[in-house]
Design an enzyme around this catalytic site. Structure first.
Site, PDB file in Angstrom:
ATOM      1  N   ASP A  45       0.818  -1.204   0.000  1.00  0.00           N
ATOM      2  CA  ASP A  45       0.000   0.000   0.000  1.00  0.00           C
ATOM      3  C   ASP A  45       0.859   1.264   0.000  1.00  0.00           C
ATOM      4  O   ASP A  45       1.913   1.301   0.636  1.00  0.00           O
ATOM      5  CB  ASP A  45      -0.904  -0.022   1.244  1.00  0.00           C
ATOM      6  CG  ASP A  45      -2.059   0.961   1.117  1.00  0.00           C
ATOM      7  OD1 ASP A  45      -2.349   1.405  -0.012  1.00  0.00           O
ATOM      8  OD2 ASP A  45      -2.652   1.299   2.145  1.00  0.00           O
TER       9      ASP A  45
ATOM     10  N   ASN B  48     -10.790  -3.326  -5.071  1.00  0.00           N
ATOM     11  CA  ASN B  48     -10.065  -2.389  -5.937  1.00  0.00           C
ATOM     12  C   ASN B  48     -10.764  -2.172  -7.283  1.00  0.00           C
ATOM     13  O   ASN B  48     -10.476  -1.202  -7.982  1.00  0.00           O
ATOM     14  CB  ASN B  48      -8.613  -2.839  -6.165  1.00  0.00           C
ATOM     15  CG  ASN B  48      -7.692  -2.606  -4.986  1.00  0.00           C
ATOM     16  OD1 ASN B  48      -6.724  -3.325  -4.786  1.00  0.00           O
ATOM     17  ND2 ASN B  48      -7.987  -1.594  -4.171  1.00  0.00           N
TER      18      ASN B  48
HETATM   19  C1  FPP Z   1      -1.979  -0.145  -3.396  1.00  0.00           C
HETATM   20  O1  FPP Z   1      -1.532   1.213  -3.312  1.00  0.00           O
HETATM   21  C2  FPP Z   1      -1.345  -0.824  -4.537  1.00  0.00           C
HETATM   22  C3  FPP Z   1      -2.025  -1.422  -5.560  1.00  0.00           C
HETATM   23  C4  FPP Z   1      -3.516  -1.447  -5.628  1.00  0.00           C
HETATM   24  C5  FPP Z   1      -1.298  -2.044  -6.696  1.00  0.00           C
HETATM   25  C6  FPP Z   1      -0.044  -2.798  -6.329  1.00  0.00           C
HETATM   26  C7  FPP Z   1       0.588  -3.355  -7.555  1.00  0.00           C
HETATM   27  C8  FPP Z   1       1.919  -3.402  -7.789  1.00  0.00           C
HETATM   28  C9  FPP Z   1       2.916  -2.926  -6.786  1.00  0.00           C
HETATM   29  C10 FPP Z   1       2.415  -4.020  -9.059  1.00  0.00           C
HETATM   30  C11 FPP Z   1       2.817  -5.440  -8.780  1.00  0.00           C
HETATM   31  C12 FPP Z   1       2.936  -6.285  -9.986  1.00  0.00           C
HETATM   32  C13 FPP Z   1       2.620  -7.633 -10.013  1.00  0.00           C
HETATM   33  C14 FPP Z   1       2.798  -8.413 -11.258  1.00  0.00           C
HETATM   34  C15 FPP Z   1       2.088  -8.360  -8.836  1.00  0.00           C
HETATM   35  P1  FPP Z   1      -2.604   2.370  -3.447  1.00  0.00           P
HETATM   36  O2  FPP Z   1      -2.844   2.633  -4.890  1.00  0.00           O
HETATM   37  O3  FPP Z   1      -3.825   2.001  -2.665  1.00  0.00           O
HETATM   38  O4  FPP Z   1      -1.862   3.566  -2.776  1.00  0.00           O
HETATM   39  P2  FPP Z   1      -2.541   4.745  -1.928  1.00  0.00           P
HETATM   40  O5  FPP Z   1      -3.110   4.109  -0.684  1.00  0.00           O
HETATM   41  O6  FPP Z   1      -1.361   5.628  -1.615  1.00  0.00           O
HETATM   42  O7  FPP Z   1      -3.560   5.403  -2.778  1.00  0.00           O
END
Ligand code: FPP
Length: 229
Positions: free
Chosen positions: A2, A50
């Site tokens: 996150d 999500n």
């Molecule tokens: C949450 O941060 C993150 C995600 C929803 C996506 C995570 C994906 C990756 C790191 C890519 C990984 C690749 C593979 C192939 C598994 P957020 O968007 O909720 O962050 P925020 O809370 O700051 O808004």
């Protein structure tokens, strides 16, 4: 994993920039896990919830999963890492489902480490899916309702053949589990850090694992019983 969005915002970049940075860090964390002898690493890449994100961000992420898997799969395979996905694949694009099948087929015999990617996954989805499967067995006469216990039920969950979760790390400062692995994390040690995922590093990962090593896991027993055993 996150904190990608907030990390990008701090840098006055689009959220997608944060996800790209997050995927690069994942490479380093998988490599370190493999070097340290971690047997199973599960990462929460995209939750059932999500899908409520703006369509543009969800489709960017789906494209990123395809790109990252295509880029990384040979290296994962040559490092003897078995790749698995958990979650509701039926809602994923045909291309992504194919990429998942290819990755799983190619690496299915690998024994060094399991990298499990939770995609369109939630703990409640997992439990409801298992409940449907148990109910179907009862309806089909294969199982008596009276015989359903924790072990019987757990056998229907995702990754029933792997151990339960030992250690659970959440980056990004939120103090909640957010419908990640629930049943199988009943006795997981929890670790929360304010560090946003793209800033979480191999050093931070080692720090977390060092803290885990100091925890006493009692599984309901007393500290004295654990020390004696
Ligand atoms: C949450 O941060 C993150 C995600 C929803 C996506 C995570 C994906 C990756 C790191 C890519 C990984 C690749 C593979 C192939 C598994 P957020 O968007 O909720 O962050 P925020 O809370 O700051 O808004």
């Amino acid at each position: 994993m996150d904190g990608n969005g907030r990390w990008a915002k701090q840098k006055k970049k689009p959220r997608t920039f944060g996800h790209q940075a997050g995927s690069r860090l994942l490479h380093a964390i998988v490599e370190e896990s493999n070097n340290l002898g971690v047997r199973v690493l599960t990462v929460f890449a995209f939750s059932s919830e999500n899908w409520k994100r703006p369509e543009q961000e969800s489709s960017f992420l789906m494209g990123l999963f395809i790109k990252v898997m295509q880029r990384e799969i040979n290296e994962l395979h040559s490092n003897h890492i078995q790749v698995r996905f958990i979650g509701d694949r039926s809602v994923l694009s045909e291309t992504l489902q194919q990429v998942i099948r290819n990755a799983e087929d190619l690496t299915s015999e690998n024994q060094k480490m399991v990298l499990q990617i939770a995609l369109s996954y939630s703990g409640q989805w997992d439990i409801a899916t298992a409940a449907r499967s148990v109910a179907a067995k009862v309806a089909g006469g294969e199982l008596a309702a009276a015989d359903i216990d924790e072990q019987q039920f757990a056998a229907e969950l995702s990754f029933a053949d792997l151990p339960d979760v030992d250690f659970f790390i959440r980056t990004g400062g939120e103090l909640r589990i957010s419908n990640f692995i629930l049943w199988q994390a009943a006795y997981a040690e929890l670790y929360f850090t304010d560090v946003l995922w793209p800033d979480f590093s191999v050093a931070e990962y080692r720090k977390a694992l060092q803290e885990y090593a100091l925890r006493q896991r009692r599984f309901g027993r007393t500290g004295e019983q654990v020390s004696a055993s």
